[in-house]
Write an enzyme that holds these catalytic residues in place. Structure first.
Site, PDB file in Angstrom:
ATOM      1  N   ASN A 114     -45.302  17.365 -26.279  1.00 52.87           N
ATOM      2  CA  ASN A 114     -43.919  17.386 -26.788  1.00 52.87           C
ATOM      3  C   ASN A 114     -43.722  16.633 -28.107  1.00 52.87           C
ATOM      4  O   ASN A 114     -42.901  17.034 -28.921  1.00 52.87           O
ATOM      5  CB  ASN A 114     -42.930  16.919 -25.715  1.00 52.87           C
ATOM      6  CG  ASN A 114     -43.130  15.504 -25.292  1.00 52.87           C
ATOM      7  OD1 ASN A 114     -44.245  15.008 -25.270  1.00 52.87           O
ATOM      8  ND2 ASN A 114     -42.051  14.822 -24.969  1.00 52.87           N
ATOM      9  N   GLY A 187     -47.826  11.640 -20.294  1.00 50.53           N
ATOM     10  CA  GLY A 187     -47.605  12.967 -19.715  1.00 50.53           C
ATOM     11  C   GLY A 187     -46.735  12.886 -18.482  1.00 50.53           C
ATOM     12  O   GLY A 187     -45.943  11.954 -18.325  1.00 50.53           O
ATOM     13  N   SER A 188     -46.913  13.854 -17.596  1.00 43.94           N
ATOM     14  CA  SER A 188     -46.031  13.954 -16.442  1.00 43.94           C
ATOM     15  C   SER A 188     -46.412  12.966 -15.330  1.00 43.94           C
ATOM     16  O   SER A 188     -47.546  12.479 -15.271  1.00 43.94           O
ATOM     17  CB  SER A 188     -46.104  15.382 -15.899  1.00 43.94           C
ATOM     18  OG  SER A 188     -47.437  15.675 -15.554  1.00 43.94           O
ATOM     19  N   GLU A 209     -47.748   6.433 -19.594  1.00 48.89           N
ATOM     20  CA  GLU A 209     -46.440   6.685 -20.212  1.00 48.89           C
ATOM     21  C   GLU A 209     -45.930   7.990 -19.624  1.00 48.89           C
ATOM     22  O   GLU A 209     -46.357   9.071 -20.039  1.00 48.89           O
ATOM     23  CB  GLU A 209     -46.592   6.792 -21.735  1.00 48.89           C
ATOM     24  CG  GLU A 209     -47.106   5.522 -22.403  1.00 48.89           C
ATOM     25  CD  GLU A 209     -46.059   4.420 -22.454  1.00 48.89           C
ATOM     26  OE1 GLU A 209     -44.853   4.725 -22.387  1.00 48.89           O
ATOM     27  OE2 GLU A 209     -46.435   3.248 -22.548  1.00 48.89           O
ATOM     28  N   CYS A 243     -39.164  12.838 -23.726  1.00 47.64           N
ATOM     29  CA  CYS A 243     -39.247  12.090 -22.467  1.00 47.64           C
ATOM     30  C   CYS A 243     -38.085  11.128 -22.274  1.00 47.64           C
ATOM     31  O   CYS A 243     -37.694  10.841 -21.157  1.00 47.64           O
ATOM     32  CB  CYS A 243     -40.567  11.340 -22.398  1.00 47.64           C
ATOM     33  SG  CYS A 243     -40.815  10.262 -23.819  1.00 47.64           S
ATOM     34  N   GLU A 333     -37.094  16.082 -13.482  1.00 42.54           N
ATOM     35  CA  GLU A 333     -36.852  15.937 -14.925  1.00 42.54           C
ATOM     36  C   GLU A 333     -36.592  17.326 -15.535  1.00 42.54           C
ATOM     37  O   GLU A 333     -37.342  18.268 -15.287  1.00 42.54           O
ATOM     38  CB  GLU A 333     -38.124  15.326 -15.534  1.00 42.54           C
ATOM     39  CG  GLU A 333     -38.036  15.031 -17.004  1.00 42.54           C
ATOM     40  CD  GLU A 333     -39.391  14.529 -17.558  1.00 42.54           C
ATOM     41  OE1 GLU A 333     -40.433  14.723 -16.897  1.00 42.54           O
ATOM     42  OE2 GLU A 333     -39.383  13.946 -18.647  1.00 42.54           O
TER      43      GLU A 333
HETATM   44  P1  NAD Z   1     -48.852  16.971 -18.585  1.00 38.66           P
HETATM   45  O1  NAD Z   1     -48.941  15.835 -17.644  1.00 38.66           O
HETATM   46  O2  NAD Z   1     -48.834  18.346 -18.051  1.00 38.66           O
HETATM   47  O3  NAD Z   1     -50.070  16.934 -19.635  1.00 38.66           O
HETATM   48  C1  NAD Z   1     -50.424  15.783 -20.356  1.00 38.66           C
HETATM   49  C2  NAD Z   1     -51.895  15.808 -20.645  1.00 38.66           C
HETATM   50  O4  NAD Z   1     -52.618  15.804 -19.430  1.00 38.66           O
HETATM   51  C3  NAD Z   1     -52.374  17.033 -21.433  1.00 38.66           C
HETATM   52  O5  NAD Z   1     -53.296  16.633 -22.402  1.00 38.66           O
HETATM   53  C4  NAD Z   1     -53.017  17.900 -20.369  1.00 38.66           C
HETATM   54  O6  NAD Z   1     -54.087  18.666 -20.863  1.00 38.66           O
HETATM   55  C5  NAD Z   1     -53.522  16.897 -19.364  1.00 38.66           C
HETATM   56  N1  NAD Z   1     -53.487  17.425 -17.995  1.00 38.66           N
HETATM   57  C6  NAD Z   1     -52.640  18.337 -17.477  1.00 38.66           C
HETATM   58  N2  NAD Z   1     -52.900  18.566 -16.177  1.00 38.66           N
HETATM   59  C7  NAD Z   1     -53.955  17.791 -15.865  1.00 38.66           C
HETATM   60  C8  NAD Z   1     -54.693  17.580 -14.667  1.00 38.66           C
HETATM   61  N3  NAD Z   1     -54.398  18.226 -13.533  1.00 38.66           N
HETATM   62  N4  NAD Z   1     -55.713  16.709 -14.698  1.00 38.66           N
HETATM   63  C9  NAD Z   1     -56.022  16.036 -15.825  1.00 38.66           C
HETATM   64  N5  NAD Z   1     -55.364  16.205 -16.987  1.00 38.66           N
HETATM   65  C10 NAD Z   1     -54.333  17.059 -17.008  1.00 38.66           C
HETATM   66  O7  NAD Z   1     -47.575  16.666 -19.484  1.00 38.66           O
HETATM   67  P2  NAD Z   1     -46.946  17.550 -20.638  1.00 38.66           P
HETATM   68  O8  NAD Z   1     -46.342  18.766 -20.028  1.00 38.66           O
HETATM   69  O9  NAD Z   1     -47.904  17.717 -21.737  1.00 38.66           O
HETATM   70  O10 NAD Z   1     -45.796  16.568 -21.158  1.00 38.66           O
HETATM   71  C11 NAD Z   1     -44.564  16.501 -20.545  1.00 38.66           C
HETATM   72  C12 NAD Z   1     -44.417  15.281 -19.676  1.00 38.66           C
HETATM   73  O11 NAD Z   1     -44.822  14.133 -20.375  1.00 38.66           O
HETATM   74  C13 NAD Z   1     -42.976  15.013 -19.282  1.00 38.66           C
HETATM   75  O12 NAD Z   1     -42.929  14.646 -17.923  1.00 38.66           O
HETATM   76  C14 NAD Z   1     -42.551  13.872 -20.168  1.00 38.66           C
HETATM   77  O13 NAD Z   1     -41.524  13.086 -19.671  1.00 38.66           O
HETATM   78  C15 NAD Z   1     -43.818  13.118 -20.299  1.00 38.66           C
HETATM   79  N6  NAD Z   1     -43.830  12.345 -21.530  1.00 38.66           N
HETATM   80  C16 NAD Z   1     -43.756  10.984 -21.461  1.00 38.66           C
HETATM   81  C17 NAD Z   1     -43.713  10.246 -22.637  1.00 38.66           C
HETATM   82  C18 NAD Z   1     -43.655   8.751 -22.635  1.00 38.66           C
HETATM   83  O14 NAD Z   1     -43.850   8.158 -23.689  1.00 38.66           O
HETATM   84  N7  NAD Z   1     -43.372   8.098 -21.524  1.00 38.66           N
HETATM   85  C19 NAD Z   1     -43.775  10.888 -23.869  1.00 38.66           C
HETATM   86  C20 NAD Z   1     -43.866  12.274 -23.883  1.00 38.66           C
HETATM   87  C21 NAD Z   1     -43.903  12.983 -22.701  1.00 38.66           C
END
Ligand code: NAD
Length: 458
Positions: A114, A187-188, A209, A243, A333
């Site tokens: 994002n 990430g999530s 994060e 996020c 979310e």
């Molecule tokens: P995501 O968790 O799907 O992916 C993040 C990363 O993890 C990617 O590089 C992806 O390739 C990897 N990934 C995905 N599934 C995986 C798995 N099963 N095993 C290992 N690695 C895996 O998140 P997203 O969709 O890219 O981002 C959105 C989420 O991130 C939202 O929930 C948002 O709130 C959060 N976010 C948090 C912050 C923060 O600073 N706290 C900032 C941005 C986004």
């Protein structure tokens, strides 16, 4: 190179102690700065190609943030990295004590789509500044941005010092199976738990994060016009895929009507009568997220917006009226340009809704009544927040940026980004010209002296 080899090469490089040289770190960070400035236009083009993020938003929320974090790090690196003297314990007299900032070693950074540039580069800068090696796995959903990040990192660093590994879940899973000295994940929540589990196997420290459902409270005393303008900005920047965007709006019943009227006006001012035509309004990252968000609109009362277009994953800035707590939009979310409005009358109404969810990453309260805002800030646990605005606490590098509970572990930005990537090694040096005998055996007859000594000086 396969992942095992990449990791082993970095570990071998770290063992040579070369990453610990502070002038080398500074020189590399300076080189990085030159490249990032030179590549700024290509970076913003990549972000536009990935999800139609405008150059303006990319400069404001991606490239400028990285450049200022990098400049600050270069400027302060010597003082941040220097062993920090602390007051020695009297019981150790004569001695000195220092905190050494020791790099962990091999660091893995996994970043999301994002803010695909900023959320990959800022941890990389901190990890390198602190003297680590880095493997960075950017998001597979933003291939243009990930490619340019790869290009930049390979121009500035040798692969044994920092490298980019691209790929999706399979590559991420393979990376997580390795033994790291530190993992920084953005990430999530669900993937955050996978990361924590993988890290637990080797007791690897982590920063997580994550996300959450961020409440935004609009009290009856708030400046509604300005509050609406600021909410519209924070909610719809990046197409709502932020996020720390306000997730759901808790509005005092008496000001709801005024809020809805201003909301439509502010949308028109920002994105025109038809936001689909606006050059400033991004798209949803992919079809899966588009469908997920579209489902949230089904059966709901739409106050503003509501239009969707699957051709390029467009969802209009949308306001939904009073969804039920178990509706699709209130389940988790939202992470998109949909804002549910829920009215409240009492603090108990507020509490019922806020406490229904896990601790969020952010919380916002709009109020001209200081006591009300203060009460909310101290009553609820959340990562960070802003009073009378949205998302802008992010902009102060003196504030730790991170979550609590389900929204994450650890905070960064500014000096804190450097700090999270080093172990604080406490060291005491004793001098030899005096050796007070009280601690040594035989103890017989010394108990009272020991008690006096320890109670006076510890
Ligand atoms: P995501 O968790 O799907 O992916 C993040 C990363 O993890 C990617 O590089 C992806 O390739 C990897 N990934 C995905 N599934 C995986 C798995 N099963 N095993 C290992 N690695 C895996 O998140 P997203 O969709 O890219 O981002 C959105 C989420 O991130 C939202 O929930 C948002 O709130 C959060 N976010 C948090 C912050 C923060 O600073 N706290 C900032 C941005 C986004």
């Amino acid at each position: 190179m396969n992942i095992d080899t990449i990791v082993q090469t970095q570990k071998n490089f770290f063992a040579t102690q070369q990453t610990k040289n502070i002038s080398t770190r500074r020189a590399l960070l300076k080189k990085l700065l030159t490249v990032l400035i030179k590549e700024e236009k290509n970076i913003t083009n990549a972000l536009y190609a990935d999800f139609k993020k405008s150059e303006y938003e990319s400069v404001m929320t991606e490239t400028s943030i990285v450049i200022s974090e990098l400049k600050r790090t270069i400027k302060h690196l010597n003082s941040w990295a220097k062993p920090q003297s602390v007051t020695p314990a009297f019981l150790n007299f004569p001695s000195w004590s220092k905190i050494y900032k020791e790099p962990y070693g091999a660091v893995l950074v996994i970043s999301p789509w994002n803010y695909p540039y900023q959320l990959a580069l800022v941890p990389l800068i901190g990890a390198i500044a602190a003297g680590n090696t880095v493997v960075l796995k950017p998001s597979e959903l933003t291939p243009n941005t990930s490619n340019i990040i790869n290009q930049i990192v390979s121009t500035v660093f040798s692969p044994e010092h920092a490298t980019v590994v691209q790929g999706g879940v399979d590559v991420s899973t393979e990376l997580l199976a390795q033994r790291w000295d530190y993992i920084f994940f953005t990430g999530s929540v669900s993937v955050g738990k996978i990361v924590a589990k993988a890290a637990a196997q080797f007791l690897t420290p982590v920063t997580l994060e994550l996300g959450g459902k961020n409440p935004c409270i609009i009290d009856k005393s708030a400046n509604i016009k300005l509050a609406t303008k600021r909410i519209v900005w924070g909610k719809f920047i990046n197409g709502g895929q932020t996020c720390i965007a306000p997730d759901y709006l808790l509005i005092h019943r008496s000001v709801k009507e005024a809020f809805v009227t201003h909301f439509q006006k502010e949308i028109n001012k920002a994105y025109g009568e038809n936001p689909e035509q606006s050059e400033d309004y991004p798209r949803i990252i992919n079809e899966r997220n588009f469908n997920r968000l579209k489902l949230m609109l089904k059966g709901e009362t739409i106050l503003v917006g509501g239009k969707t277009n699957s051709k390029d994953n467009y969802i209009a800035p949308t306001l939904i009226d009073e969804p039920s707590i178990d509706s699709e939009v209130m389940k988790g979310e939202i992470f998109g340009p949909i804002a549910p409005v829920i009215t409240y009358e009492t603090k108990e109404d507020l509490h019922k809704i806020i406490s229904h969810y896990e601790k969020p990453l952010a919380l916002y309260v709009f109020s001209n009544q200081q006591s009300f805002a203060k009460e909310i800030i101290s009553k609820y646990s959340f990562g960070g927040g802003t009073i009378n605005d949205t998302t802008v606490h992010f902009a102060n590098h003196h504030l730790p940026f991170g979550g609590v509970g389900e929204s994450g572990i650890g905070g960064y930005h500014g000096k804190q980004t450097f700090d999270i990537f080093c172990h604080k090694k406490g060291v005491t040096k004793r001098y030899n010209w005096l050796d007070i005998p009280v601690r040594y055996a035989p103890y017989k007859g010394k108990l009272n002296t020991l008690k006096t000594f320890m109670r006076l000086f510890s």
